[in-house]
Design an enzyme around this catalytic site. Structure first.
Site: not given
Length: 230
Positions: A55-57
């Site tokens: 998951l993106d930050r």
């Protein structure tokens, strides 16, 4: 920061990742010194965990991790064979009037090669506000469900930008005027992209797993102000 545990057994842990938390240290985020999700979970659970997917930050929501490194490949095979169903929620600029299948290729940041990518976008709710956002005297937003059929880096953010419906709070692919309006009017600074749910058959135990992740606080603010129900 306490991480919400959504599911746990002897093989895996499923968590609700907060916005702006890296899963682990990486070259792309080498300037970020905050504690990673793996660090936080090790302190909280006294366990070393291994992420199955990304998951993106800035993205919040459901993330699957395993308790042993050798289990990662077993769980990843579910993704490789499209045996996992993932659903995201997003708030985007403009109206989405009908279900869309977005198929623009997405560039791999390492190889610079474009790869096929596919996202289903389903409209849920919409609103027009009497708040001016450059260059218009009003502003329009949609709540959408996003179903990724492939797993490219930043795929959902890139795809929504491709159809001129960028996700609110996206400072890489989004619209800075609408991002700023959400900051000024609603005090909301985070990316409005949330991994809402995941469904799969456990690769070891064969039981059905169906997990939903509660929405971050910013979403409650917007749902209340927009009079949206979900």
């Amino acid at each position: 920061m306490k991480i919400e545990i959504l599911f746990e057994d002897n093989y895996c842990v499923i968590v609700n990742k907060p916005n702006n938390v890296l899963i682990h240290n990486s070259y792309y985020a080498r300037n970020i010194k905050d504690a990673t999700l793996l660090n936080l979970l090790k302190e909280q659970l006294n366990l070393e965990l291994f992420p199955v997917h990304r998951l993106d930050r800035k993205t919040s929501g459901v993330l699957v991790l395993t308790k042993q490194k050798e289990y990662v490949a077993v769980f990843q095979e579910l993704f490789n064979s499209n045996a996992i169903k993932k659903s995201y929620l997003g708030i985007v600029r403009g109206f989405v009037e009908e279900e869309l299948n977005i198929t623009s290729p997405v560039k791999n940041p390492d190889t610079k090669v474009y790869k096929d990518a596919s996202t289903i976008c389903i409209p849920l709710q919409k609103i027009e506000l009497n708040i001016a956002v450059h260059p218009y005297e009003f502003s329009r937003y949609s709540l959408v469900k996003l179903l990724p059929e492939t797993g490219r880096m930043h795929q959902l953010r890139i795809h929504m930008n491709k159809i001129s419906r960028p996700i609110i709070g996206d400072y890489k692919y989004g619209d800075r005027f609408h991002n700023r309006m959400f900051e000024n009017e609603f005090n909301c600074n985070n990316l409005f992209l949330h991994a809402d749910s995941i469904q799969f058959s456990h690769p070891i135990l064969n039981n059905k797993i169906n997990v939903k992740a509660t929405l971050p606080t910013d979403w409650s603010t917007i749902f209340k102000d927009f009079n949206w129900k979900f």
